[in-house]
Design a protein around this motif. Structure first.
Motif, mmCIF file in Angstrom:
data_model
loop_
_atom_site.group_PDB
_atom_site.id
_atom_site.type_symbol
_atom_site.label_atom_id
_atom_site.label_comp_id
_atom_site.label_asym_id
_atom_site.label_seq_id
_atom_site.Cartn_x
_atom_site.Cartn_y
_atom_site.Cartn_z
ATOM 1 N N THR A 190 -5.892 -11.389 -5.900
ATOM 2 C CA THR A 190 -4.635 -12.122 -5.919
ATOM 3 C C THR A 190 -4.527 -12.912 -4.622
ATOM 4 O O THR A 190 -5.080 -12.526 -3.589
ATOM 5 N N ARG A 242 3.978 -3.659 -1.805
ATOM 6 C CA ARG A 242 3.753 -3.526 -3.246
ATOM 7 C C ARG A 242 4.016 -4.828 -4.003
ATOM 8 O O ARG A 242 4.148 -4.822 -5.224
ATOM 9 N N TYR A 295 2.545 -2.760 -9.079
ATOM 10 C CA TYR A 295 2.906 -3.813 -8.122
ATOM 11 C C TYR A 295 3.932 -4.756 -8.766
ATOM 12 O O TYR A 295 3.936 -4.944 -9.988
ATOM 13 N N ARG A 311 -0.764 -10.498 -0.762
ATOM 14 C CA ARG A 311 -0.091 -9.210 -0.976
ATOM 15 C C ARG A 311 0.683 -8.831 0.272
ATOM 16 O O ARG A 311 0.203 -8.990 1.399
ATOM 17 N N TYR A 356 10.166 -8.563 -2.891
ATOM 18 C CA TYR A 356 9.495 -7.530 -2.092
ATOM 19 C C TYR A 356 10.329 -6.251 -2.070
ATOM 20 O O TYR A 356 9.808 -5.144 -2.278
ATOM 21 N N LEU A 381 2.592 -8.526 -5.068
ATOM 22 C CA LEU A 381 1.507 -9.486 -5.184
ATOM 23 C C LEU A 381 2.112 -10.881 -5.330
ATOM 24 O O LEU A 381 3.162 -11.040 -5.954
ATOM 25 N N PHE A 400 -6.305 -10.435 -1.883
ATOM 26 C CA PHE A 400 -6.216 -8.977 -2.030
ATOM 27 C C PHE A 400 -7.020 -8.537 -3.252
ATOM 28 O O PHE A 400 -6.833 -9.039 -4.356
#
Length: 325
Positions: free
Chosen positions: A239, A245, A290, A242, A316, A247, A228
């Motif tokens: 990263t 929101r 994030y 993802r 998450y 990572l 991402f």
């Protein structure tokens, strides 16, 4: 005694640094000299019975290069033509290797069913055609798609995902992977391969990232994106994963080890850790914010992955609550 006859030196160049007893004798070495040079104080190392390399080559080899030499040695010593397959083909093709994959050398010869393990070599008898074969240098091996399918059939979903991801990353197409699978439609273990292909993603740069993605998918948090991209117009970062929101990053120890210890760090570990923390803070601050989840090897393997999946889901949910969907 380190010099080799010119004919033998040329063979070493073509054969991954290997030569056989017969080739040594044909090049002018006596049987006594072969015995002396392969002894405890000799300058030749025995890779397998009747196949040798220079001892310095073997002693300075990495676990992977030694495994590759064992693969080539098995092919040289085979009484009938065989192709490197399974993890042995993976090694020659540049795919990542899990330690347990290299416990045996794997070769395949054409036929229907059957096989045996002998002298550290797993001999597979299985059908294949020209679409399954590729060349590594001048050595024919079973190719990326067929190898990913073979590994998945023989081992677990974890291994199947790692192999399929690597095949895609190294240039195989999804169409080729599915076609290789369809040619094995009734073979044992093929259901595992199909499950892996449904979620395969060439964006995974190493097995750890593949297994962390598998944990994220098991967490049932929606689409998981690899590599991402984040940018503020001046700085860029990628990263590993993802979802919404959140990572996610896989932390392999090679990131923190120096090159002399087999890692990739070009500075002291504490400096790498500090730089990684600054990078994480920057990533978390982009696009309204994030959450970040990090995992190491022990958290993505076997039964521990279920615990990791639960923690991924919790992270998450928290990230979505804090930063919005």
């Amino acid at each position: 005694m380190t010099n080799l006859p010119p004919t033998l030196a040329a063979l070493r160049t073509r054969q991954c640094g290997l030569f056989t007893r017969r080739q040594a004798v044909d090049a002018g070495c006596t049987e006594r000299e072969v015995k002396t040079r392969t002894g405890a104080r000799g300058d030749w190392a025995t890779v397998r019975r009747g196949v040798y390399t220079l001892r310095t080559t073997w002693d300075h080899g990495t676990p992977r290069t030694r495994y590759v030499m064992r693969v080539h040695a098995a092919v040289l010593a085979a009484r009938t033509p065989v192709l490197p397959s399974h993890a042995s083909a993976a090694a020659l093709l540049g795919m990542p290797l899990r330690p347990r994959w290299t416990e045996l050398v794997h070769v395949t010869r054409p036929g229907v069913g059957g096989g045996r393990v002998e002298g550290g070599v797993s001999h597979h008898v299985a059908a294949y055609d020209e679409r399954d074969v590729t060349l590594v240098g001048d050595v024919p091996v079973l190719g990326l798609a067929r190898t990913a399918a073979d590994i998945g059939r023989e081992l677990s979903l974890e291994d199947a995902v790692i192999a399929a991801d690597a095949a895609l990353r190294l240039g195989s197409t999804r169409e080729e992977l599915w076609a290789a699978t369809e040619r094995m439609w009734s073979w044992a273990g093929i259901t595992t391969v199909r499950a892996a292909l449904e979620i395969a993603d060439g964006g995974a740069e190493n097995p750890g990232e593949s297994l962390l993605r598998l944990a994220a998918l098991e967490a049932d948090i929606g689409p998981v994106e690899t590599q991402f991209h984040l940018t503020d117009g001046h700085r860029n970062a990628y990263t590993d994963l993802r979802a919404g929101r959140l990572l996610m990053e896989f932390d392999g120890e090679v990131k923190y080890l120096g090159r002399d210890a087999g890692g990739v760090a070009d500075r002291p570990a504490h400096e790498v850790v500090i730089e990684e923390k600054k990078r994480e803070d920057w990533c978390r601050s982009q696009d309204g914010g994030y959450g970040m989840f990090r995992a190491v090897w022990s958290e993505v393997l076997g039964r521990r992955r279920s615990d990791t999946a639960r923690r991924v889901r919790a992270a998450y949910v928290q990230a979505e609550r804090l930063y919005g969907g």
